[in-house]
Motif scaffolding. Sequence first.
Motif, PDB file in Angstrom:
ATOM      1  N   ALA A   1       0.838  -1.206   0.000  1.00 57.00           N
ATOM      2  CA  ALA A   1       0.000   0.000   0.000  1.00 57.00           C
ATOM      3  C   ALA A   1       0.873   1.256   0.000  1.00 57.00           C
ATOM      4  N   ALA A   2       1.981   1.211   0.742  1.00 60.57           N
ATOM      5  CA  ALA A   2       2.882   2.370   0.792  1.00 60.57           C
ATOM      6  C   ALA A   2       3.525   2.615  -0.572  1.00 60.57           C
ATOM      7  N   LEU A   3       3.899   1.540  -1.256  1.00 62.85           N
ATOM      8  CA  LEU A   3       4.489   1.688  -2.593  1.00 62.85           C
ATOM      9  C   LEU A   3       3.489   2.301  -3.558  1.00 62.85           C
TER      10      LEU A   3
ATOM     11  N   ASP B   1      -5.562  -0.640  -5.320  1.00 63.31           N
ATOM     12  CA  ASP B   1      -5.892  -1.916  -5.948  1.00 63.31           C
ATOM     13  C   ASP B   1      -5.212  -2.100  -7.307  1.00 63.31           C
ATOM     14  N   ALA B   2      -4.387  -1.134  -7.716  1.00 66.06           N
ATOM     15  CA  ALA B   2      -3.659  -1.281  -8.980  1.00 66.06           C
ATOM     16  C   ALA B   2      -2.284  -1.891  -8.766  1.00 66.06           C
ATOM     17  N   VAL B   3      -1.951  -2.187  -7.515  1.00 64.69           N
ATOM     18  CA  VAL B   3      -0.662  -2.827  -7.231  1.00 64.69           C
ATOM     19  C   VAL B   3      -0.905  -4.140  -6.494  1.00 64.69           C
ATOM     20  N   ILE B   4      -0.473  -5.225  -7.111  1.00 66.81           N
ATOM     21  CA  ILE B   4      -0.712  -6.558  -6.574  1.00 66.81           C
ATOM     22  C   ILE B   4       0.551  -7.079  -5.888  1.00 66.81           C
ATOM     23  N   PRO B   5       0.425  -7.555  -4.644  1.00 68.96           N
ATOM     24  CA  PRO B   5       1.571  -8.235  -4.019  1.00 68.96           C
ATOM     25  C   PRO B   5       1.886  -9.489  -4.840  1.00 68.96           C
ATOM     26  N   PHE B   6       3.160  -9.670  -5.197  1.00 67.01           N
ATOM     27  CA  PHE B   6       3.476 -10.732  -6.159  1.00 67.01           C
ATOM     28  C   PHE B   6       4.756 -11.465  -5.780  1.00 67.01           C
ATOM     29  N   SER B   7       4.744 -12.755  -6.002  1.00 68.98           N
ATOM     30  CA  SER B   7       5.971 -13.542  -5.877  1.00 68.98           C
ATOM     31  C   SER B   7       5.948 -14.654  -6.910  1.00 68.98           C
TER      32      SER B   7
END
Length: 194
Positions: A157-159, A168-174
């Motif tokens: 969220a900070a990023l 909601d346009a940034v998804i945590p991803f691995s």
Amino acid sequence: MKRLFPARATFVGSFVDQVPFSGLPDVVFAGRSNVGKSSAINVIVGQAIARTSSTPGRTQAVNVFDLEGRIRLVDLPGYGYAKVSKSMRDDWRKLIGGYLSERPQIKLVVALIDARHPAQELDATLLRQLGELDLPVLGLATKVDDIPRPKRAGVVAALAAAHGLPADAVIPFSSTEKIGLDEAREAIAWSVSG
Ligand SMILES: Nc1nc2c(ncn2[C@@H]2O[C@H](COP(=O)(O)OP(=O)(O)OP(=O)(O)O)[C@@H](O)[C@H]2O)c(=O)[nH]1
Ligand SMILES: [Mg+2]
């Protein structure tokens, strides 16, 4: 429409200056060197097609993949690699300026941001350029497997906030733990469906 992923992918080619036009919708992967672009493409497609490396600067050309003749995935060379010469950095700018600004078939730019570091200026620059070009952006906050689970949502969220993107346009991803894989696939499929 038939599901897009997993898809049979074929390597179209590696291009250093101009990306050939195909008429298919393009989904473009952009981000710093070593952020995990090629790894993300491989897990999203479900096939080890893009070459990955622990050495930053592995992908120095634009690699294009075709998914069953339906869309193309475009793996851009990473930016921000200190050892890259000034002429290569200029080439990157030209390539991005040309390809990204002249192609109406670009449906989505997947902007990969390393979740392990605070917001970085080079990423901010790219995101600004994408905004100016009015290109739809999906942020992937990569390598979240390296962040303790309870901290992930806050970091991502900070990023997003730092880069002026909706949360909601940034998804945590691995890629290694396949976190955010379904969401990323869905966003890509949706972007090319219209
Ligand atoms: N912990 C972790 N490491 C990852 C992940 N994805 C990629 N890596 C590692 O990060 C390094 C770079 O991965 P690549 O996918 O080659 O990165 P890239 O962005 O394509 O790099 P360039 O082609 O140099 O621009 C490799 O050592 C990967 O193993 C991830 O989800 N988690
Ligand atoms: Mg790469």
